[in-house]
Design an enzyme around this catalytic site. Structure first.
Site, PDB file in Angstrom:
ATOM      1  N   ILE A 122       0.746  -1.212  -0.018  1.00  0.00           N
ATOM      2  CA  ILE A 122       0.085  -0.056   0.001  1.00  0.00           C
ATOM      3  C   ILE A 122       0.770   1.073   0.028  1.00  0.00           C
ATOM      4  O   ILE A 122       2.158   1.151   0.459  1.00  0.00           O
ATOM      5  CB  ILE A 122      -1.038  -0.037   1.240  1.00  0.00           C
ATOM      6  CG1 ILE A 122      -0.087  -0.074   2.529  1.00  0.00           C
ATOM      7  CG2 ILE A 122      -2.032  -1.007   1.093  1.00  0.00           C
ATOM      8  CD1 ILE A 122      -0.815   0.289   4.001  1.00  0.00           C
ATOM      9  N   TYR A 153       7.442   4.423   2.468  1.00  0.00           N
ATOM     10  CA  TYR A 153       7.228   3.223   1.374  1.00  0.00           C
ATOM     11  C   TYR A 153       8.839   2.793   1.056  1.00  0.00           C
ATOM     12  O   TYR A 153       9.082   1.783   0.831  1.00  0.00           O
ATOM     13  CB  TYR A 153       6.523   4.021   0.215  1.00  0.00           C
ATOM     14  CG  TYR A 153       6.152   2.896  -0.832  1.00  0.00           C
ATOM     15  CD1 TYR A 153       4.982   2.051  -0.946  1.00  0.00           C
ATOM     16  CD2 TYR A 153       7.264   2.951  -2.034  1.00  0.00           C
ATOM     17  CE1 TYR A 153       4.569   1.213  -1.911  1.00  0.00           C
ATOM     18  CE2 TYR A 153       6.720   2.115  -3.170  1.00  0.00           C
ATOM     19  CZ  TYR A 153       5.595   1.318  -3.253  1.00  0.00           C
ATOM     20  OH  TYR A 153       5.340   0.417  -4.159  1.00  0.00           O
TER      21      TYR A 153
HETATM   22  N1  CAA Z   1      11.296  16.624  -5.636  1.00  0.00           N
HETATM   23  C1  CAA Z   1      11.272  17.943  -5.167  1.00  0.00           C
HETATM   24  N2  CAA Z   1      10.146  18.672  -4.662  1.00  0.00           N
HETATM   25  C2  CAA Z   1       8.943  18.236  -4.971  1.00  0.00           C
HETATM   26  C3  CAA Z   1       8.782  17.014  -5.681  1.00  0.00           C
HETATM   27  C4  CAA Z   1       9.815  15.999  -5.922  1.00  0.00           C
HETATM   28  N3  CAA Z   1       9.749  15.004  -6.364  1.00  0.00           N
HETATM   29  N4  CAA Z   1       7.558  16.745  -5.725  1.00  0.00           N
HETATM   30  C5  CAA Z   1       6.809  17.570  -4.911  1.00  0.00           C
HETATM   31  N5  CAA Z   1       7.841  18.780  -4.657  1.00  0.00           N
HETATM   32  C6  CAA Z   1       7.543  19.826  -4.120  1.00  0.00           C
HETATM   33  C7  CAA Z   1       6.585  20.682  -4.908  1.00  0.00           C
HETATM   34  O1  CAA Z   1       7.147  21.345  -6.073  1.00  0.00           O
HETATM   35  C8  CAA Z   1       5.955  21.868  -3.831  1.00  0.00           C
HETATM   36  O2  CAA Z   1       6.894  22.908  -3.990  1.00  0.00           O
HETATM   37  P1  CAA Z   1       6.408  24.319  -3.605  1.00  0.00           P
HETATM   38  O3  CAA Z   1       5.528  24.469  -2.627  1.00  0.00           O
HETATM   39  O4  CAA Z   1       7.279  25.011  -3.927  1.00  0.00           O
HETATM   40  O5  CAA Z   1       5.701  24.418  -5.209  1.00  0.00           O
HETATM   41  C9  CAA Z   1       6.017  20.669  -2.432  1.00  0.00           C
HETATM   42  O6  CAA Z   1       6.933  19.926  -2.890  1.00  0.00           O
HETATM   43  C10 CAA Z   1       4.701  20.364  -2.312  1.00  0.00           C
HETATM   44  O7  CAA Z   1       4.341  19.575  -3.135  1.00  0.00           O
HETATM   45  P2  CAA Z   1       2.754  19.100  -3.239  1.00  0.00           P
HETATM   46  O8  CAA Z   1       1.792  20.312  -3.543  1.00  0.00           O
HETATM   47  O9  CAA Z   1       2.448  17.937  -4.236  1.00  0.00           O
HETATM   48  O10 CAA Z   1       2.615  18.726  -1.697  1.00  0.00           O
HETATM   49  P3  CAA Z   1       1.612  17.925  -1.042  1.00  0.00           P
HETATM   50  O11 CAA Z   1       2.014  17.706   0.223  1.00  0.00           O
HETATM   51  O12 CAA Z   1       0.062  17.956  -1.521  1.00  0.00           O
HETATM   52  O13 CAA Z   1       1.831  16.335  -1.564  1.00  0.00           O
HETATM   53  C11 CAA Z   1       3.046  14.396  -1.964  1.00  0.00           C
HETATM   54  C12 CAA Z   1       3.154  15.668  -1.451  1.00  0.00           C
HETATM   55  C13 CAA Z   1       2.141  13.496  -1.165  1.00  0.00           C
HETATM   56  C14 CAA Z   1       4.486  13.832  -1.778  1.00  0.00           C
HETATM   57  C15 CAA Z   1       2.734  14.499  -3.577  1.00  0.00           C
HETATM   58  O14 CAA Z   1       3.628  15.266  -4.236  1.00  0.00           O
HETATM   59  C16 CAA Z   1       2.836  13.027  -3.994  1.00  0.00           C
HETATM   60  O15 CAA Z   1       1.832  12.376  -3.998  1.00  0.00           O
HETATM   61  N6  CAA Z   1       3.853  12.693  -4.964  1.00  0.00           N
HETATM   62  C17 CAA Z   1       3.784  11.548  -5.531  1.00  0.00           C
HETATM   63  C18 CAA Z   1       4.670  10.684  -4.680  1.00  0.00           C
HETATM   64  C19 CAA Z   1       4.857   9.274  -5.582  1.00  0.00           C
HETATM   65  O16 CAA Z   1       5.522   9.189  -6.534  1.00  0.00           O
HETATM   66  N7  CAA Z   1       4.296   8.151  -5.194  1.00  0.00           N
HETATM   67  C20 CAA Z   1       4.305   6.883  -5.739  1.00  0.00           C
HETATM   68  C21 CAA Z   1       3.230   6.068  -5.880  1.00  0.00           C
HETATM   69  S1  CAA Z   1       3.259   4.747  -6.782  1.00  0.00           S
HETATM   70  C22 CAA Z   1       4.318   3.857  -5.940  1.00  0.00           C
HETATM   71  O17 CAA Z   1       4.756   3.864  -5.026  1.00  0.00           O
HETATM   72  C23 CAA Z   1       4.442   2.474  -6.727  1.00  0.00           C
HETATM   73  C24 CAA Z   1       5.928   2.108  -6.973  1.00  0.00           C
HETATM   74  O18 CAA Z   1       6.366   1.435  -6.230  1.00  0.00           O
HETATM   75  C25 CAA Z   1       6.487   3.022  -7.831  1.00  0.00           C
END
Ligand code: CAA
Length: 240
Positions: free
Chosen positions: A85, A147
């Site tokens: 998850i 994760y």
């Molecule tokens: N590197 C650097 N900065 C990042 C970033 C990254 N990869 N991603 C987001 N940020 C920054 C954003 O640019 C933003 O900066 P500003 O406020 O200066 O604009 C800040 O972080 C906040 O970003 P969000 O608005 O997205 O913040 P949030 O709190 O709403 O969400 C999060 C944060 C939950 C991490 C969201 O960005 C997210 O869901 N990211 C995806 C994470 C991901 O890749 N998960 C994989 C799931 S699938 C999986 O896990 C399967 C597998 O095995 C591959």
């Protein structure tokens, strides 16, 4: 007689593709699931694969589940620790519960399942365990300390158990999928996912069947010299 394979989280996503591929290859498959009864019923009707409901993070529930599968289908020769998850969030906003749920479901489950099948495998002198890790356990991922830690733990678990099983005909390997087209990945915010896909040399999300392909390879009877390995299937996104 056909070998019995247990796939955790085996009714949806990557697990579903693994269950179906194993069945098509002649295995008797038990697909475990945690909560979604409706999807599990639909899966069983469509595929003819038996679904078993138990919580992989609960040691006693796993013990009962494995005993039920062994009684109904036969001894478990192949275990695919796939259930997983996400509870994504940056650490400064992550709750202890978000941390614990992911560690328990994604990592402690590997202990719970392996512990409950390993003695039988040792007695029979044969076993195949495949643990589904992640590119994010290898490379880390913003918003996933829980994760990434759990998936990284899976890779260490794999190498340690591979050493313990080797003399008893038990191989233990990991697959580290990249971003695969499943509900889990579709839940990633579209703007974030777009940037991730842009970094995949193959230029697209992977398919669940492309992970199942790797599982079939690793569990084969003639794969006995492959152990402690991690097979990365990620479209070239992370190479090392
Ligand atoms: N590197 C650097 N900065 C990042 C970033 C990254 N990869 N991603 C987001 N940020 C920054 C954003 O640019 C933003 O900066 P500003 O406020 O200066 O604009 C800040 O972080 C906040 O970003 P969000 O608005 O997205 O913040 P949030 O709190 O709403 O969400 C999060 C944060 C939950 C991490 C969201 O960005 C997210 O869901 N990211 C995806 C994470 C991901 O890749 N998960 C994989 C799931 S699938 C999986 O896990 C399967 C597998 O095995 C591959």
């Amino acid at each position: 007689m056909a070998r019995v394979a247990l796939v955790t989280g085996g009714t949806r996503g990557i697990g579903e593709a693994i269950s179906v591929a194993l069945k098509n290859a002649g295995y008797t498959v038990a697909a475990n699931y945690g909560g979604n009864d409706e999807k599990a019923r639909e899966f069983s009707e469509r595929t003819g694969i038996a679904a078993y409901k138990f919580d992989v993070s609960d040691f006693e529930a796993v013990k009962e589940g494995c005993a039920r599968i062994a009684a109904e289908l036969g001894p478990i020769d192949v275990l695919v620790n796939n259930a997983g998850i996400t509870r994504d969030g940056v650490i400064h906003r992550m709750s202890h519960q978000q941390w614990k749920e992911v560690i328990d479901t994604n990592l402690t489950s590997c202990f719970n399942l392996s512990r409950n099948v390993i003695e039988g495998m040792r007695e029979r002198g044969f076993g195949r365990i495949v643990n589904i890790g992640s590119i994010n356990g290898q490379a880390g991922q913003y918003g996933q300390v829980n994760y990434a830690a759990a998936k990284s733990g899976i890779h260490g678990f794999t190498k340690a158990l591979a050493q313990e099983g080797a003399a008893k005909g038990i191989t233990v390997n990991a697959i580290a999928p990249g971003y695969i087209d499943t509900d889990m990945v579709r839940a990633v915010p579209a703007n974030v996912l777009e940037k991730i896909v842009a970094r995949v040399p193959v230029g697209r999300l992977g398919k669940a069947e492309e992970i199942a392909r790797g599982v079939l390879f690793l569990v084969a009877d003639d794969a006995g010299f492959i152990t402690g390995a991690t097979l990365s299937i990620n479209g070239g996104q992370h190479m090392y």
